[in-house]
Design a protein around this motif. Structure first.
Motif, mmCIF file in Angstrom:
data_model
loop_
_atom_site.group_PDB
_atom_site.id
_atom_site.type_symbol
_atom_site.label_atom_id
_atom_site.label_comp_id
_atom_site.label_asym_id
_atom_site.label_seq_id
_atom_site.Cartn_x
_atom_site.Cartn_y
_atom_site.Cartn_z
ATOM 1 N N LYS A 1 -4.767 8.990 3.554
ATOM 2 C CA LYS A 1 -5.411 8.263 2.458
ATOM 3 C C LYS A 1 -4.387 7.315 1.845
ATOM 4 O O LYS A 1 -3.340 7.744 1.357
ATOM 5 C CB LYS A 1 -5.931 9.218 1.386
ATOM 6 C CG LYS A 1 -6.632 8.509 0.228
ATOM 7 C CD LYS A 1 -7.213 9.506 -0.767
ATOM 8 C CE LYS A 1 -7.948 8.813 -1.900
ATOM 9 N NZ LYS A 1 -8.510 9.784 -2.868
ATOM 10 N N MET A 2 -4.691 6.015 1.894
ATOM 11 C CA MET A 2 -3.781 5.004 1.367
ATOM 12 C C MET A 2 -4.474 4.183 0.289
ATOM 13 O O MET A 2 -5.681 3.934 0.361
ATOM 14 C CB MET A 2 -3.308 4.076 2.487
ATOM 15 C CG MET A 2 -2.518 4.767 3.580
ATOM 16 S SD MET A 2 -0.986 5.520 2.982
ATOM 17 C CE MET A 2 -0.049 4.073 2.513
ATOM 18 N N THR A 3 -3.711 3.759 -0.708
ATOM 19 C CA THR A 3 -4.217 2.890 -1.765
ATOM 20 C C THR A 3 -3.569 1.524 -1.627
ATOM 21 O O THR A 3 -2.342 1.402 -1.651
ATOM 22 C CB THR A 3 -3.898 3.477 -3.154
ATOM 23 O OG1 THR A 3 -4.485 4.773 -3.257
ATOM 24 C CG2 THR A 3 -4.455 2.576 -4.253
ATOM 25 N N GLN A 4 -4.412 0.498 -1.437
ATOM 26 C CA GLN A 4 -3.923 -0.874 -1.282
ATOM 27 C C GLN A 4 -4.014 -1.631 -2.600
ATOM 28 O O GLN A 4 -4.998 -1.497 -3.336
ATOM 29 C CB GLN A 4 -4.759 -1.605 -0.232
ATOM 30 C CG GLN A 4 -4.393 -3.079 -0.071
ATOM 31 C CD GLN A 4 -5.574 -3.919 0.340
ATOM 32 O OE1 GLN A 4 -6.266 -3.601 1.285
ATOM 33 N NE2 GLN A 4 -5.814 -5.002 -0.390
ATOM 34 N N ALA A 5 -2.995 -2.411 -2.909
ATOM 35 C CA ALA A 5 -3.008 -3.255 -4.097
ATOM 36 C C ALA A 5 -3.814 -4.529 -3.833
ATOM 37 O O ALA A 5 -4.073 -4.880 -2.680
ATOM 38 C CB ALA A 5 -1.576 -3.619 -4.494
ATOM 39 N N PRO A 6 -4.224 -5.252 -4.886
ATOM 40 C CA PRO A 6 -4.903 -6.534 -4.669
ATOM 41 C C PRO A 6 -4.027 -7.509 -3.895
ATOM 42 O O PRO A 6 -2.798 -7.424 -3.927
ATOM 43 C CB PRO A 6 -5.163 -7.033 -6.102
ATOM 44 C CG PRO A 6 -5.182 -5.795 -6.933
ATOM 45 C CD PRO A 6 -4.171 -4.880 -6.309
ATOM 46 N N ALA B 1 0.847 -1.188 0.000
ATOM 47 C CA ALA B 1 0.000 0.000 0.000
ATOM 48 C C ALA B 1 0.884 1.240 0.000
ATOM 49 O O ALA B 1 2.004 1.230 0.523
ATOM 50 C CB ALA B 1 -0.930 0.015 1.208
ATOM 51 N N ALA B 2 0.381 2.302 -0.616
ATOM 52 C CA ALA B 2 1.119 3.567 -0.665
ATOM 53 C C ALA B 2 0.114 4.704 -0.691
ATOM 54 O O ALA B 2 -1.023 4.532 -1.119
ATOM 55 C CB ALA B 2 2.018 3.623 -1.901
ATOM 56 N N GLY B 3 0.527 5.863 -0.215
ATOM 57 C CA GLY B 3 -0.404 6.987 -0.216
ATOM 58 C C GLY B 3 0.172 8.228 0.404
ATOM 59 O O GLY B 3 1.390 8.465 0.367
ATOM 60 N N TYR B 4 -0.714 9.015 1.006
ATOM 61 C CA TYR B 4 -0.339 10.304 1.573
ATOM 62 C C TYR B 4 -0.983 10.477 2.939
ATOM 63 O O TYR B 4 -2.058 9.952 3.211
ATOM 64 C CB TYR B 4 -0.798 11.451 0.664
ATOM 65 C CG TYR B 4 -0.175 11.400 -0.708
ATOM 66 C CD1 TYR B 4 1.052 11.998 -0.960
ATOM 67 C CD2 TYR B 4 -0.818 10.739 -1.761
ATOM 68 C CE1 TYR B 4 1.630 11.948 -2.214
ATOM 69 C CE2 TYR B 4 -0.250 10.680 -3.021
ATOM 70 C CZ TYR B 4 0.973 11.292 -3.242
ATOM 71 O OH TYR B 4 1.546 11.228 -4.485
ATOM 72 N N ALA B 5 -0.313 11.253 3.800
ATOM 73 C CA ALA B 5 -0.852 11.563 5.114
ATOM 74 C C ALA B 5 -0.624 13.034 5.409
ATOM 75 O O ALA B 5 0.473 13.548 5.226
ATOM 76 C CB ALA B 5 -0.190 10.706 6.192
ATOM 77 N N GLU C 1 -3.147 7.595 -4.630
ATOM 78 C CA GLU C 1 -4.048 8.646 -5.080
ATOM 79 C C GLU C 1 -4.063 9.771 -4.066
ATOM 80 O O GLU C 1 -3.993 9.532 -2.872
ATOM 81 C CB GLU C 1 -5.467 8.088 -5.265
ATOM 82 C CG GLU C 1 -5.564 7.019 -6.331
ATOM 83 C CD GLU C 1 -6.985 6.539 -6.528
ATOM 84 O OE1 GLU C 1 -7.910 7.237 -6.039
ATOM 85 O OE2 GLU C 1 -7.175 5.490 -7.146
ATOM 86 N N ARG C 2 -4.184 11.000 -4.548
ATOM 87 C CA ARG C 2 -4.179 12.153 -3.660
ATOM 88 C C ARG C 2 -5.599 12.529 -3.282
ATOM 89 O O ARG C 2 -6.529 12.238 -3.995
ATOM 90 C CB ARG C 2 -3.488 13.340 -4.318
ATOM 91 C CG ARG C 2 -2.009 13.049 -4.585
ATOM 92 C CD ARG C 2 -1.375 14.133 -5.412
ATOM 93 N NE ARG C 2 0.011 13.779 -5.731
ATOM 94 C CZ ARG C 2 0.737 14.406 -6.637
ATOM 95 N NH1 ARG C 2 0.234 15.412 -7.306
ATOM 96 N NH2 ARG C 2 1.973 14.040 -6.866
#
Length: 517
Positions: free
Chosen positions: A491-496, A299-303, A516-517
């Motif tokens: 907000k974090m985006t997790q992969a399958p 997972a990757a994202g922004y805080a 995603e922002r």
């Protein structure tokens, strides 16, 4: 009451996993508020020190960057590439080892400056895939650049390294520049059968061949420190801050906008209807598909760093998951509840990858720092609640973890600030993220397929910061939440999921998602 036969037939195997659980630090802002709008490019002649002597290399750096930004607004260079053209003479060492391909990891130092203030940032872990080395006589006599995209120049090679890089924010108005300087290359060579040569790697340092300054980009920094009108969501004077929303306000494309409301309403209505029924008429079931298994994902994202009105780019975070630790099919309430567990892992430790960035604080102090989020206590708990008496099968996933934030490698204006080995939050804090989705048709956040998770965290005060002087108040005032309010949005985006029972599936090995922002 009997079990809904249609629901039982259609019920999917619920694989519960949460995205990375992160918080922000005021020392690590990111590109939340500035949209990049042009591709910047510069070519610089370098001199690289090989064992055989100095070699020339032309290096082309590209990145998508904004034309302008406000003071304090944060910028993340996007689509970064560092293209290194090595001449044939630089490859003698590798051909002598009977190597046929060459790859590289690049680390580029860039100077971020505005006015009289400047700070160096390190663009690390930029990876260049392997390219073929020229064979004897190949390319000799040709002009540079005739490699036709195969990674080869005039008897040499072209290595193109890409990856994510740190963010930057400028605190003073003026004409800001981002200028490349020193370059480090770790070159890895391989033989025809794909095995590493002996030795397998070579570290090379490169410096600009002359003193001419060649900025990658010039950015106009506007003064944005003036008063601004309150947004409609801001509290009126004297009212105090309201609690942040617990659920995202923009569901993913294709998701019923009322999905999360329906989950609550349907569950509550169903339980109320049970008051007049015989509780024993529809016992809780443990279905035959309830099987614990393991999975992996990123997972990757922004805080957000609320005190800076900016955000931190974090991840990719690698997670090991134990699915279906608990599975309850409540046919009375027409719900399915799944509990799973998550452990973060980075280089054998229970933590997220360290995050490093550069910014100009208070308009004049260039500051760099590294933050690491360490998982403490038991594994993170992931709970997924699904309503099965409606055709779409809406579901809500909640991820809860206990984390500790540690800071190190802090520099102010290029001078190390000795914060000691244990500068961290005085106690662990709880991070909660939520995701909403539906199974039919699939949309939003689904535990097996990933998606976006959002939430808030309260960052406690700091302790243990400083050697010879107490720096706890400095970091507490710059980073920690006000009072007990959870005010740092993530907000974090997790992969399958890559599930152990399907190692040859399309989601294995686990992929790194685009945040995603």
């Amino acid at each position: 009451m009997t079990v809904d036969a249609r629901a039982a037939a259609r019920r999917p195997l619920h694989l519960a996993v949460g995205g990375a659980l992160v918080v922000a630090t005021a020392l690590i802002p990111s590109a939340e508020s500035v949209a990049a709008d042009q591709t910047s490019e510069v070519t610089i002649p370098y001199t690289c020190q090989f064992p055989s002597g100095a070699e020339k290399a032309d290096v082309t750096i590209k990145a998508v960057l904004p034309v302008s930004a406000g003071t304090g607004e944060v910028i993340r260079p996007a689509d970064v590439s560092v293209e290194v053209s090595l001449e044939r003479s630089a490859l003698v060492r590798f051909t002598a080892l009977e190597a046929t391909t060459l790859s590289a990891v690049a680390e580029l130092t860039v100077r971020n400056s505005v006015g009289e203030h400047a700070a160096d940032a390190s663009w690390q872990q930029l990876e260049a895939p392997a390219v073929g080395l020229p064979t004897e006589g190949e390319g000799e006599g040709e002009e540079q650049g005739d490699g036709e995209g195969d990674g080869q120049g005039a008897g040499g090679v072209v290595l193109t390294a890409t990856g994510d890089v740190p963010t930057v924010a400028f605190g003073s108005p003026g004409r800001a520049t981002i200028t490349p300087s020193g370059l480090g290359l770790t070159l890895a060579s391989f033989t025809q059968d794909g095995t590493p040569t002996s030795p397998p790697e070579l570290a090379v340092t490169c410096e600009p061949a002359d003193e001419e300054e060649r900025p990658l980009a010039r950015i106009t920094v506007r003064d944005s420190t003036g008063p601004t009108a309150p947004s409609p969501s801001d509290p009126a004077p004297g009212e105090g801050a309201s609690e942040p929303p617990a659920k995202p306000d923009r569901p993913a494309p294709g998701l019923d906008p009322d999905a999360h409301r329906k989950i609550d309403d349907l569950t509550e209505a169903r339980l109320e209807a049970l008051d007049d029924e015989d509780p024993g008429s529809c016992p809780i079931e443990i279905p035959p598909e309830w099987v614990m298994t393991t999975a992996e994902t990123y997972a990757a994202g922004y805080a957000n760093a609320v005190k800076l009105d900016g955000a931190a780019a974090l991840g990719p975070a690698f997670m090991k998951v134990v699915l279906n630790k608990r599975y309850i099919n409540d046919s009375c309430a027409s719900t399915v509840d799944v509990t799973s567990e998550v452990e973060f892992e980075y280089e054998g430790k229970r933590q997220l990858p360290p995050t490093k960035a550069t910014f100009l604080s208070y308009g004049f102090m260039p500051t760099t720092a590294t933050m690491v989020l360490e998982q403490v206590g038991p594994p993170a708990v992931v709970q997924t609640h699904t309503v099965t008496n409606t055709p779409t099968y809406p579901e809500e996933s909640t991820v809860t973890a206990q984390l500790s934030m540690r800071l190190y490698d802090v520099k102010v204006n290029g001078v190390p600030l000795d914060v000691g080995p244990d500068c961290r939050t005085e106690r662990p804090f709880e991070q909660v993220l939520k995701g909403y989705g539906q199974s039919y048709p699939p949309a939003g956040y689904l535990v097996a397929y990933g998606g976006n998770l959002t939430g808030y965290a309260h960052i406690p005060p700091f302790k243990g910061c400083g050697v010879g002087e107490d720096l706890d108040p400095l970091f507490t005032s710059a980073i920690s939440s006000v009072g007990k309010k959870a005010d740092n949005y993530t907000k974090m985006t997790q992969a399958p999921l890559c599930v152990a029972t399907n190692p040859e599936g399309p989601d294995c090995p686990p992929k790194v998602p685009k945040p995603e922002r």
